[in-house]
Design an enzyme around this catalytic site. Structure first.
Site, PDB file in Angstrom:
ATOM      1  N   ASP A   8       9.186  36.973   2.299  1.00 32.04           N
ATOM      2  CA  ASP A   8       8.194  36.582   0.618  1.00 32.04           C
ATOM      3  C   ASP A   8       9.179  36.390  -0.317  1.00 32.04           C
ATOM      4  OD1 ASP A   8       8.755  39.290   0.578  1.00 32.04           O
ATOM      5  OD2 ASP A   8       6.330  39.230  -0.084  1.00 32.04           O
ATOM      6  N   CYS A  65       9.653  41.122   3.958  1.00 26.75           N
ATOM      7  CA  CYS A  65       9.268  41.738   2.252  1.00 26.75           C
ATOM      8  C   CYS A  65      10.127  42.670   1.514  1.00 26.75           C
ATOM      9  CB  CYS A  65       7.594  41.590   2.180  1.00 26.75           C
ATOM     10  SG  CYS A  65       6.947  43.114   2.956  1.00 26.75           S
ATOM     11  N   THR A  67       8.381  46.157   1.156  1.00 28.18           N
ATOM     12  CA  THR A  67       8.717  47.734   1.825  1.00 28.18           C
ATOM     13  C   THR A  67       8.910  47.038   3.074  1.00 28.18           C
ATOM     14  OG1 THR A  67       6.083  47.153   1.988  1.00 28.18           O
ATOM     15  CG2 THR A  67       7.565  48.388  -0.153  1.00 28.18           C
ATOM     16  N   HIS A  98       9.106  52.359  23.597  1.00 26.22           N
ATOM     17  CA  HIS A  98       8.004  52.479  23.994  1.00 26.22           C
ATOM     18  C   HIS A  98       6.689  51.927  23.757  1.00 26.22           C
ATOM     19  CE1 HIS A  98       9.583  57.131  23.833  1.00 26.22           C
ATOM     20  NE2 HIS A  98      10.602  56.202  24.819  1.00 26.22           N
ATOM     21  N   HIS A 134       4.325  54.596  29.034  1.00 29.85           N
ATOM     22  CA  HIS A 134       4.804  53.899  27.917  1.00 29.85           C
ATOM     23  C   HIS A 134       3.621  52.384  27.905  1.00 29.85           C
ATOM     24  CE1 HIS A 134       6.631  55.827  26.675  1.00 29.85           C
ATOM     25  NE2 HIS A 134       8.116  55.755  27.422  1.00 29.85           N
TER      26      HIS A 134
HETATM   27  C1  RB5 Z   1       5.768  41.693  -2.981  1.00 30.56           C
HETATM   28  O1  RB5 Z   1       5.892  42.176  -4.830  1.00 30.56           O
HETATM   29  C2  RB5 Z   1       5.695  43.206  -2.662  1.00 30.56           C
HETATM   30  O2  RB5 Z   1       4.275  44.155  -2.379  1.00 30.56           O
HETATM   31  C3  RB5 Z   1       6.073  43.033  -1.029  1.00 30.56           C
HETATM   32  O3  RB5 Z   1       7.172  42.092  -0.360  1.00 30.56           O
HETATM   33  C4  RB5 Z   1       5.700  43.809  -0.154  1.00 30.56           C
HETATM   34  O4  RB5 Z   1       6.305  44.862  -0.393  1.00 30.56           O
HETATM   35  C5  RB5 Z   1       4.335  44.503   0.533  1.00 30.56           C
HETATM   36  O5  RB5 Z   1       3.849  44.630   1.057  1.00 30.56           O
END
Ligand code: RB5
Length: 149
Positions: A8, A65, A67, A98, A134
């Site tokens: 994203d 993304c 996080t 695993h 596994h």
């Molecule tokens: C975008 O601001 C952020 O929320 C997205 O990239 C992600 O980290 C969501 O989990």
């Protein structure tokens, strides 16, 4: 290996370097977007990438993304997708060995480019153990997805 890559806007700055690294390693990369830094919605790209794995076009996927968490939650809604959000190399390797993870997720806001590339390398160079406990446990994951567990 053919790898699908999605991100994203919060993963947009790092993705070109990841793609270049994958190509240097000899992998083919299918990009499913996003293709600009405009704000967008991570489930759209997680879904597009997962479809390419589930239809057999690509063997593994990478989702980036902010996080890595939103991408992994979205990807794990798909039957047959095992997505792991990683920020350490040990986990990136072990989730292939695993869990037979088929999608690696990480966050551009969490890891730097150097660690991101190490995560990718660890994930792609590891192989699923495919035996013993596994195999049993990954089979249980499939049963949970199918409602037969
Ligand atoms: C975008 O601001 C952020 O929320 C997205 O990239 C992600 O980290 C969501 O989990």
């Amino acid at each position: 290996m053919k790898i699908v890559l999605g991100c994203d806007h919060a993963g947009f700055n790092i993705k070109d370097a990841v793609i270049a690294h994958l190509k240097e390693q000899g992998h083919e990369v299918l990009e499913v977007g996003t293709f600009s830094s405009d704000s967008c919605h991570y489930p759209v790209f997680a879904h597009a990438a997962c479809e390419k794995i589930l239809d057999g076009t690509c063997r593994l996927g990478i989702l980036i993304c902010g996080t890595g968490i939103g991408m992994s939650i979205a990807a794990n809604k798909h039957d047959g997708i095992r997505a792991a959000c990683c920020s350490d190399v040990f986990s990136a390797r072990l989730t292939r060995e695993h869990n037979d993870a088929n999608v690696l997720c990480f966050g551009e806001r969490v890891v730097g480019l150097g660690l991101a590339l190490d995560l990718v390398d660890a994930f792609l160079s590891a192989e699923y153990a495919n035996e013993g406990n596994h195999l049993t446990r990954v089979g249980m994951l499939s049963e949970i997805e199918k409602g037969t567990f």
